[in-house]
Design a protein around this motif. Structure first.
Motif, mmCIF file in Angstrom:
data_model
loop_
_atom_site.group_PDB
_atom_site.id
_atom_site.type_symbol
_atom_site.label_atom_id
_atom_site.label_comp_id
_atom_site.label_asym_id
_atom_site.label_seq_id
_atom_site.Cartn_x
_atom_site.Cartn_y
_atom_site.Cartn_z
ATOM 1 N N GLY A 234 0.822 -1.201 0.000
ATOM 2 C CA GLY A 234 0.000 0.000 0.000
ATOM 3 C C GLY A 234 0.858 1.254 0.000
ATOM 4 O O GLY A 234 0.563 2.231 -0.703
ATOM 5 N N HIS A 235 1.929 1.220 0.765
ATOM 6 C CA HIS A 235 2.877 2.331 0.805
ATOM 7 C C HIS A 235 3.501 2.551 -0.572
ATOM 8 O O HIS A 235 3.584 3.691 -1.041
ATOM 9 C CB HIS A 235 3.961 2.026 1.852
ATOM 10 C CG HIS A 235 5.114 2.952 1.848
ATOM 11 N ND1 HIS A 235 5.033 4.236 2.346
ATOM 12 C CD2 HIS A 235 6.377 2.793 1.384
ATOM 13 C CE1 HIS A 235 6.214 4.817 2.194
ATOM 14 N NE2 HIS A 235 7.039 3.967 1.621
ATOM 15 N N ALA A 236 3.903 1.479 -1.226
ATOM 16 C CA ALA A 236 4.516 1.591 -2.551
ATOM 17 C C ALA A 236 3.532 2.142 -3.576
ATOM 18 O O ALA A 236 3.881 3.001 -4.404
ATOM 19 C CB ALA A 236 5.045 0.232 -3.003
ATOM 20 N N VAL A 237 2.299 1.676 -3.537
ATOM 21 C CA VAL A 237 1.275 2.156 -4.462
ATOM 22 C C VAL A 237 1.029 3.648 -4.244
ATOM 23 O O VAL A 237 0.906 4.416 -5.205
ATOM 24 C CB VAL A 237 -0.024 1.331 -4.326
ATOM 25 C CG1 VAL A 237 -1.180 1.997 -5.046
ATOM 26 C CG2 VAL A 237 0.198 -0.087 -4.840
ATOM 27 N N GLU A 238 0.983 4.077 -2.995
ATOM 28 C CA GLU A 238 0.775 5.498 -2.713
ATOM 29 C C GLU A 238 1.948 6.344 -3.194
ATOM 30 O O GLU A 238 1.756 7.465 -3.680
ATOM 31 C CB GLU A 238 0.505 5.728 -1.230
ATOM 32 C CG GLU A 238 -0.881 5.308 -0.818
ATOM 33 C CD GLU A 238 -1.969 5.928 -1.689
ATOM 34 O OE1 GLU A 238 -1.970 7.163 -1.890
ATOM 35 O OE2 GLU A 238 -2.825 5.165 -2.199
ATOM 36 N N ARG A 239 3.162 5.832 -3.086
ATOM 37 C CA ARG A 239 4.330 6.573 -3.593
ATOM 38 C C ARG A 239 4.234 6.711 -5.106
ATOM 39 O O ARG A 239 4.526 7.761 -5.665
ATOM 40 C CB ARG A 239 5.629 5.889 -3.175
ATOM 41 C CG ARG A 239 5.859 6.018 -1.657
ATOM 42 C CD ARG A 239 7.220 5.572 -1.232
ATOM 43 N NE ARG A 239 8.276 6.464 -1.648
ATOM 44 C CZ ARG A 239 8.604 7.606 -1.051
ATOM 45 N NH1 ARG A 239 7.913 8.037 -0.010
ATOM 46 N NH2 ARG A 239 9.625 8.326 -1.478
ATOM 47 N N ALA A 240 3.819 5.639 -5.779
ATOM 48 C CA ALA A 240 3.661 5.684 -7.233
ATOM 49 C C ALA A 240 2.550 6.665 -7.616
ATOM 50 O O ALA A 240 2.719 7.471 -8.540
ATOM 51 C CB ALA A 240 3.359 4.293 -7.772
ATOM 52 N N ARG A 241 1.452 6.588 -6.931
ATOM 53 C CA ARG A 241 0.334 7.501 -7.196
ATOM 54 C C ARG A 241 0.776 8.949 -6.982
ATOM 55 O O ARG A 241 0.473 9.840 -7.791
ATOM 56 C CB ARG A 241 -0.845 7.157 -6.293
ATOM 57 C CG ARG A 241 -2.085 7.970 -6.596
ATOM 58 C CD ARG A 241 -3.277 7.543 -5.740
ATOM 59 N NE ARG A 241 -3.835 6.304 -6.283
ATOM 60 C CZ ARG A 241 -3.960 5.178 -5.611
ATOM 61 N NH1 ARG A 241 -3.571 5.089 -4.360
ATOM 62 N NH2 ARG A 241 -4.482 4.111 -6.175
ATOM 63 N N GLY A 242 1.497 9.202 -5.915
ATOM 64 C CA GLY A 242 1.977 10.545 -5.611
ATOM 65 C C GLY A 242 2.938 11.088 -6.653
ATOM 66 O O GLY A 242 3.062 12.297 -6.834
ATOM 67 N N ARG A 243 3.611 10.193 -7.341
ATOM 68 C CA ARG A 243 4.542 10.592 -8.398
ATOM 69 C C ARG A 243 3.812 10.804 -9.728
ATOM 70 O O ARG A 243 4.394 11.274 -10.686
ATOM 71 C CB ARG A 243 5.622 9.523 -8.525
ATOM 72 C CG ARG A 243 6.759 9.920 -9.434
ATOM 73 C CD ARG A 243 7.866 8.901 -9.380
ATOM 74 N NE ARG A 243 8.755 9.069 -10.496
ATOM 75 C CZ ARG A 243 10.038 9.366 -10.394
ATOM 76 N NH1 ARG A 243 10.577 9.523 -9.202
ATOM 77 N NH2 ARG A 243 10.782 9.503 -11.463
ATOM 78 N N GLY A 244 2.547 10.423 -9.794
ATOM 79 C CA GLY A 244 1.767 10.598 -11.015
ATOM 80 C C GLY A 244 1.689 9.366 -11.886
ATOM 81 O O GLY A 244 1.179 9.423 -13.008
ATOM 82 N N CYS A 245 2.160 8.230 -11.386
ATOM 83 C CA CYS A 245 2.069 6.990 -12.156
ATOM 84 C C CYS A 245 0.602 6.611 -12.342
ATOM 85 O O CYS A 245 -0.222 6.829 -11.454
ATOM 86 C CB CYS A 245 2.800 5.845 -11.445
ATOM 87 S SG CYS A 245 4.587 6.066 -11.348
ATOM 88 N N THR A 246 0.308 6.012 -13.492
ATOM 89 C CA THR A 246 -1.059 5.564 -13.760
ATOM 90 C C THR A 246 -1.182 4.044 -13.757
ATOM 91 O O THR A 246 -2.267 3.515 -13.963
ATOM 92 C CB THR A 246 -1.549 6.105 -15.118
ATOM 93 O OG1 THR A 246 -0.688 5.619 -16.150
ATOM 94 C CG2 THR A 246 -1.565 7.627 -15.125
ATOM 95 N N LEU A 247 -0.074 3.354 -13.501
ATOM 96 C CA LEU A 247 -0.077 1.898 -13.465
ATOM 97 C C LEU A 247 1.031 1.426 -12.532
ATOM 98 O O LEU A 247 2.125 1.991 -12.534
ATOM 99 C CB LEU A 247 0.172 1.336 -14.874
ATOM 100 C CG LEU A 247 0.215 -0.182 -15.015
ATOM 101 C CD1 LEU A 247 -1.197 -0.753 -14.945
ATOM 102 C CD2 LEU A 247 0.871 -0.575 -16.328
#
Length: 148
Positions: free
Chosen positions: A103-116
């Motif tokens: 969950g932490h990793a997904v949130e970091r990706a989301r925060g960076r603007g990743c879409t996948l």
């Protein structure tokens, strides 16, 4: 528990986690050779990579993963995140730490603007596959590897 960037001092614990899925390996028995040190420095120095650890609050590494951010033309030029090396210490599995770590990793990706967010897992790790599916990861592709 805290999430933080891995440090050079965490390397024996990280290598121990990656060494064996089934049993705990004592980090004190791990040899950090030049290849491991060089690889750590390369990943640590690359702005498109993160090594994240789950720390028990006293410096002990209970979990680890690496996130690589990949630019590309697919998905309308949106960046994607690749998660690799996901491990939770065998003595702490089943307590929700893996769920928190991913969950932490997904949130970091989301925060960076990743879409996948994507990951791969060895076919033998069937328990891990069930775990990833429970988090919403879909088996949408078959992966192929070529050892060089």
């Amino acid at each position: 528990m805290i999430f933080r960037t891995a440090t050079r001092q965490d390397l024996p614990a990280i290598i121990a986690l990656l060494a064996d899925d089934e049993r705990a390996v004592d980090p004190a028995t791990v040899t950090v050779d030049e290849a491991y040190a060089r690889a750590f420095e390369a990943v640590d120095g690359d702005p498109r990579n993160e090594m994240r650890v789950l720390d028990d609050g006293e410096g002990a590494v209970l979990g680890y993963l690496q996130i690589t951010y990949i630019p590309g033309l697919g998905r309308h030029g949106q960046e994607r995140a690749l998660i690799e090396g996901v491990r939770v210490h065998p003595e702490h599995r089943g307590a929700g730490l893996g769920r928190e770590l991913l969950g932490h990793a997904v949130e970091r990706a989301r925060g960076r603007g990743c879409t996948l967010v994507q990951l791969t897992s060895n076919k033998r790790r069937t328990e891990a596959h069930r775990f990833y599916a429970s988090l919403g990861f879909a088996r949408s592709h078959d992966g192929f590897k070529l050892t060089l």
